[in-house]
Structure formats: C-alpha cells, structure tokens
Scaffold this motif. Structure first.
Motif, mmCIF file in Angstrom:
data_model
loop_
_atom_site.group_PDB
_atom_site.id
_atom_site.type_symbol
_atom_site.label_atom_id
_atom_site.label_comp_id
_atom_site.label_asym_id
_atom_site.label_seq_id
_atom_site.Cartn_x
_atom_site.Cartn_y
_atom_site.Cartn_z
ATOM 1 N N ASN A 53 0.819 -1.220 0.000
ATOM 2 C CA ASN A 53 0.000 0.000 0.000
ATOM 3 C C ASN A 53 0.849 1.265 0.000
ATOM 4 O O ASN A 53 0.783 2.092 -0.901
ATOM 5 N N ARG A 54 1.611 1.429 1.086
ATOM 6 C CA ARG A 54 2.418 2.634 1.255
ATOM 7 C C ARG A 54 3.476 2.349 2.308
ATOM 8 O O ARG A 54 3.298 1.498 3.176
ATOM 9 N N PHE A 55 4.565 3.098 2.211
ATOM 10 C CA PHE A 55 5.686 2.893 3.129
ATOM 11 C C PHE A 55 5.523 3.771 4.368
ATOM 12 O O PHE A 55 6.143 4.823 4.494
ATOM 13 N N ASN A 56 4.651 3.310 5.272
ATOM 14 C CA ASN A 56 4.469 3.968 6.561
ATOM 15 C C ASN A 56 4.901 3.000 7.664
ATOM 16 O O ASN A 56 5.086 1.812 7.420
ATOM 17 N N ASP B 252 6.666 -13.837 -12.509
ATOM 18 C CA ASP B 252 5.907 -15.088 -12.434
ATOM 19 C C ASP B 252 4.940 -15.055 -11.255
ATOM 20 O O ASP B 252 3.953 -15.783 -11.229
ATOM 21 N N ILE B 253 5.278 -14.229 -10.251
ATOM 22 C CA ILE B 253 4.442 -14.079 -9.058
ATOM 23 C C ILE B 253 4.241 -12.585 -8.789
ATOM 24 O O ILE B 253 5.202 -11.811 -8.805
ATOM 25 N N VAL B 254 3.009 -12.190 -8.525
ATOM 26 C CA VAL B 254 2.716 -10.871 -7.971
ATOM 27 C C VAL B 254 2.150 -11.097 -6.578
ATOM 28 O O VAL B 254 1.161 -11.819 -6.410
ATOM 29 N N HIS B 255 2.804 -10.513 -5.587
ATOM 30 C CA HIS B 255 2.374 -10.651 -4.188
ATOM 31 C C HIS B 255 2.032 -9.271 -3.657
ATOM 32 O O HIS B 255 2.901 -8.396 -3.567
ATOM 33 N N THR B 256 0.761 -9.069 -3.308
ATOM 34 C CA THR B 256 0.298 -7.774 -2.803
ATOM 35 C C THR B 256 0.115 -7.814 -1.291
ATOM 36 O O THR B 256 -0.197 -8.857 -0.718
ATOM 37 N N HIS B 257 0.307 -6.647 -0.662
ATOM 38 C CA HIS B 257 0.207 -6.528 0.793
ATOM 39 C C HIS B 257 -0.758 -5.399 1.145
ATOM 40 O O HIS B 257 -0.536 -4.251 0.764
ATOM 41 N N ALA B 258 -1.833 -5.720 1.875
ATOM 42 C CA ALA B 258 -2.842 -4.767 2.362
ATOM 43 C C ALA B 258 -3.800 -4.340 1.248
ATOM 44 O O ALA B 258 -3.601 -4.646 0.079
ATOM 45 N N ALA B 259 -4.860 -3.623 1.640
ATOM 46 C CA ALA B 259 -6.068 -3.492 0.819
ATOM 47 C C ALA B 259 -5.881 -2.788 -0.518
ATOM 48 O O ALA B 259 -6.251 -3.326 -1.570
ATOM 49 N N ALA C 120 -3.174 -1.923 -2.307
ATOM 50 C CA ALA C 120 -2.253 -2.660 -3.171
ATOM 51 C C ALA C 120 -2.901 -3.955 -3.650
ATOM 52 O O ALA C 120 -2.714 -4.374 -4.796
ATOM 53 N N GLY C 121 -3.683 -4.574 -2.757
ATOM 54 C CA GLY C 121 -4.347 -5.816 -3.112
ATOM 55 C C GLY C 121 -5.379 -5.644 -4.199
ATOM 56 O O GLY C 121 -5.521 -6.502 -5.086
ATOM 57 N N ALA C 122 -6.105 -4.532 -4.161
ATOM 58 C CA ALA C 122 -7.134 -4.281 -5.172
ATOM 59 C C ALA C 122 -6.507 -3.955 -6.528
ATOM 60 O O ALA C 122 -6.796 -4.607 -7.539
ATOM 61 N N LEU C 123 -5.632 -2.958 -6.545
ATOM 62 C CA LEU C 123 -5.038 -2.524 -7.814
ATOM 63 C C LEU C 123 -4.065 -3.567 -8.355
ATOM 64 O O LEU C 123 -4.054 -3.855 -9.554
ATOM 65 N N GLY C 124 -3.242 -4.129 -7.464
ATOM 66 C CA GLY C 124 -2.223 -5.084 -7.897
ATOM 67 C C GLY C 124 -2.800 -6.375 -8.444
ATOM 68 O O GLY C 124 -2.333 -6.904 -9.466
ATOM 69 N N ARG C 125 -3.812 -6.906 -7.773
ATOM 70 C CA ARG C 125 -4.385 -8.172 -8.230
ATOM 71 C C ARG C 125 -5.131 -8.011 -9.555
ATOM 72 O O ARG C 125 -5.061 -8.866 -10.435
ATOM 73 N N LYS C 126 -5.840 -6.891 -9.708
ATOM 74 C CA LYS C 126 -6.537 -6.639 -10.979
ATOM 75 C C LYS C 126 -5.543 -6.500 -12.120
ATOM 76 O O LYS C 126 -5.726 -7.049 -13.211
ATOM 77 N N VAL D 264 -0.758 -13.617 -5.281
ATOM 78 C CA VAL D 264 -0.868 -13.864 -3.837
ATOM 79 C C VAL D 264 -1.178 -12.550 -3.133
ATOM 80 O O VAL D 264 -0.672 -11.488 -3.520
ATOM 81 N N HIS D 265 -2.015 -12.630 -2.101
ATOM 82 C CA HIS D 265 -2.343 -11.422 -1.329
ATOM 83 C C HIS D 265 -2.237 -11.703 0.162
ATOM 84 O O HIS D 265 -2.717 -12.738 0.647
ATOM 85 N N THR D 266 -1.596 -10.786 0.896
ATOM 86 C CA THR D 266 -1.533 -10.877 2.357
ATOM 87 C C THR D 266 -2.475 -9.862 2.981
ATOM 88 O O THR D 266 -2.398 -8.662 2.692
ATOM 89 N N PHE D 267 -3.370 -10.347 3.840
ATOM 90 C CA PHE D 267 -4.202 -9.472 4.677
ATOM 91 C C PHE D 267 -3.401 -9.128 5.931
ATOM 92 O O PHE D 267 -3.177 -9.987 6.781
ATOM 93 N N HIS D 268 -2.972 -7.883 6.057
ATOM 94 C CA HIS D 268 -2.271 -7.475 7.279
ATOM 95 C C HIS D 268 -3.263 -7.049 8.358
ATOM 96 O O HIS D 268 -2.922 -6.926 9.524
ATOM 97 N N GLY D 269 -4.468 -6.810 7.958
ATOM 98 C CA GLY D 269 -5.588 -6.470 8.829
ATOM 99 C C GLY D 269 -6.797 -6.499 7.913
ATOM 100 O O GLY D 269 -6.718 -6.976 6.782
ATOM 101 N N HIS D 270 -7.923 -6.000 8.379
ATOM 102 C CA HIS D 270 -9.077 -5.856 7.486
ATOM 103 C C HIS D 270 -9.990 -4.767 8.028
ATOM 104 O O HIS D 270 -9.815 -4.298 9.158
#
Length: 389
Positions: free
Chosen positions: A6-9, A87-94, A96-102, A113-119
C-alpha cells in the motif's frame, strides 16, 4: 517476483515487505513497489534504507479511494508488470491488493498472492460500506491463487466469519521481524530513555505505541488512566505516534494532568523504538480492530509486559498471564484492573519480562517468515505447473 505494498508507513506491512525482499532466496528476483505515507503518518523509507532495499515509488497509490489517482496507480502497476514480467505478484494490504491483483490478472500473471495485514470488516465503517468492501474482497479473492493470513484468528475471520473465501485457500504465515536489536544493550538503553524523560528509578512508565487514529481508540486508554488516577494509582504515561486524533488526545491529556496531577507525554513518532521500549515497564494497546500489532511483538522482544484489547490476532502473539494480559475491547474497567495489577506488582512485571523474549524470539523472527513464505511459493508454483499440464 513483483511485491506491491500500500504505502511505506511505519507498521507491520513495511517490515514484512522489506524482509521478504531482502532475505528471500536468490532464486527469486524481486522488485518492491509501493505508495508514500499519508500526511498524518510517519515515513518508513529509512527502514528499507537500513537493509539496502531500493523500492519503486508510486505516489498515486493512496489510502483513500480516488478515481483519478487509483486509475493512474493501476496504469503504472500494469506497465511495471509488462516490463518486469513477474511469475508471481504478491500484494500486501487493501489498496495494493485491489489494484495489484486486478493488474496482475489483466496481464496474465500465473501466480497472484495477497496478504491481509488487517481488514476493515468491522469497527471502521457503517454497515453498507462494510458490506461493499466485503463484496469487493470476495471478488478479488477469486482472482487470487492464494491468500495469506497473518494469524489463525485472522484466517477464521476471513473464511468463517466474513466469508471472503474458503479456508483451504488461506495460508497462515505470521509476520517476522529483526528482533535482536530489542535485546541488545538493554540496561544501557533503559538508562538512556529514563534519563531523557527524567523518570525516577522506581517510577512505573506505561506507554501506548501506534497511529493516533479512531480505530486505535486512545480514548479508552485515557479512560483507563482516569480510572486509576481516581484510585490514586501513580505512573508516568507515554503516547507514541501521530495522526488525526492528536489534537483531541492532547486536549484530554492536559485535562487529566490538571485534574489529577498526572504526567502524560505525547512523543510523536520515535524512530529508535528499541531504546524507548527498554525504558518502559508496561506497553498497552487499546484498539478496536487490528491485524497483528507490531508494537506488542516489539514490546515482548524488549522484555516489557503488555496489555491489549482482544482484537485481531492479539491472542496469537502473546501468552496470556505469562507475557501479558488480554482484556475485552472497549472495557475500561477490565483494562484498568490489569494495568493496576502490573503497576503495583513488580514481581509479576519481572516474570513477564523474562518470558517475553523467549515467546517471540523464534515465532516472529524474519528468518521464520522467509522460510515459511518460500515454502508457500514453492507449493503454489508446483500446483500451477500441475494445472498447466
């Protein structure tokens, strides 16, 4: 491999993405991309610099949904995928997960692959908006080869409670951190912090570390302070972080200081949290929703007892009664009861201090994270090859 955050915070996702990029096997050529922190957040690019990781920044990837910036971020991610050919796209958090996976799906990436760090499925929005986010995440889950939860409790929430996808599609891989710095030179670090804040030798220091945002519920923490002050329980309090709630927290803190003769320090963000933690006696978390709170893992690695509300994966990252206490969320009286116990009973604090490092040392070290993630990637690659035949 393309890794998108998502962002580097400051927070778990940045550490997770940094360690996976830096320490994963050389079999994986990895590019890390992500957005910048919001105005009320602390920049965490220094973490990447410390480990020699150079990310590609996408300023348009912002936390708040915005049609123009989201479209531009999506375009840039697609362009990166087409040039990098992962060969792999791995997204982290919401976000990045939405834009990256699409984008990955549109570009025909074989493993997503997507990691839920929270929801955000409770305590953030009203019912209608929450339901909309669930619908979006269910659709995104269908685009995903695999989903990663960072705790068993989170897996249960995602699958059984919120119905994002079937449990067999979710792999539990806890976060990992570089924890040794929290054990190094503890006596010297403790002396440095307590000298800086003019803490007396027997004065108990209580801290809370995190964004000053509504979901972190600092109001509850301040309610607990007031309950103890009414009983004459003495301690020094530290609120570490920054954010949109700063003004209201500052005002309430000043009122409590004036009424009860307390000392509540608002420190803003502290980069050298290992040195700060060493000077504390208790570290708290009062959130209404969490994934895996980094501050609690770091506290235990520093040998500091913790008290937290029962949210997210908290019960998976501390040992109840051994390294800290878990209390019902929004329950100021239960929280105050446990905090009073730790303030008044040094022998309990000492026991928990000794247990903390042993509990988190191996379970949440980055080497464990990297090993678990490499094994999962291998599993997904083998399954992909079988399905291609």
């Amino acid at each position: 491999m393309l890794r998108i955050i998502n962002r580097f915070n400051i927070g778990g996702p940045t550490y997770n993405a940094t360690f996976l990029t830096k320490f994963i096997s050389e079999d994986y050529e990895t590019l890390l991309v992500g957005g910048l922190p919001e105005k009320d957040e602390s920049d965490s690019l220094h973490i990447l610099e410390d480990y020699g990781v150079k990310p590609l920044l996408i300023p348009e990837m912002k936390r708040i949904p915005n049609l123009r910036s989201d479209r531009e971020a999506y375009r840039k991610i697609k362009q990166i995928i087409e040039e990098f050919q992962p060969d792999i796209v791995h997204t982290h958090a919401a976000k990045a997960g939405a834009l990256g996976r699409k984008a990955a799906k549109a570009c025909g990436v074989p493993i997503i692959v997507h990691t839920f760090h929270g929801h955000v499925f409770h305590s953030y929005f009203g019912k209608a908006k929450t339901q909309l986010y669930k619908i979006i995440e269910r659709r995104l889950a269908k685009l995903s080869t695999g989903i990663i939860a960072i705790s068993p409790i989170q897996k249960e929430e995602l699958s059984s409670i919120h119905g994002i996808c079937k449990p067999e599609k979710i792999k539990v891989i806890p976060l990992g951190f570089d924890l040794m710095k929290f054990q190094e030179n503890l006596p010297e670090k403790r002396m440095e912090t307590r000298s800086k804040w003019k803490l007396e030798p027997n004065e108990v220091a209580v801290a809370i570390v995190g964004r000053l945002a509504p979901i972190k519920n600092h109001r509850l923490f301040l309610d607990v302070i007031e309950l103890l002050a009414e009983k004459g329980i003495k301690a020094r309090y530290f609120i570490v972080g920054d954010g949109q709630e700063k003004a209201s927290i500052e005002q309430r803190s000043k009122e409590l200081e004036k009424r009860y003769g307390l000392k509540i320090e608002l420190t803003s963000w502290i980069k050298d949290i290992a040195t700060f933690n060493a000077g504390m006696d208790i570290i708290c978390l009062s959130s209404d929703n969490e994934g895996t709170p980094v501050s609690l893992i770091e506290a235990q690695a520093s040998g500091v007892p913790v008290i937290s509300t029962d949210v997210g994966g908290v019960k998976d990252i501390l040992s109840e009664g051994e390294t800290g206490f878990v209390v019902p969320k929004k329950d100021a009286e239960s929280f105050a009861e446990k905090l009073q116990l730790l303030i008044e009973k040094k022998e309990i604090r000492d026991k928990m201090s000794q247990n903390g490092w042993n509990f988190v040392r191996d379970k949440f070290h980055y080497t464990t994270l990297v090993k678990n993630m490499e094994n999962y990637y291998t599993e997904l690659i083998e399954n992909s090859r079988k399905n291609a035949k």
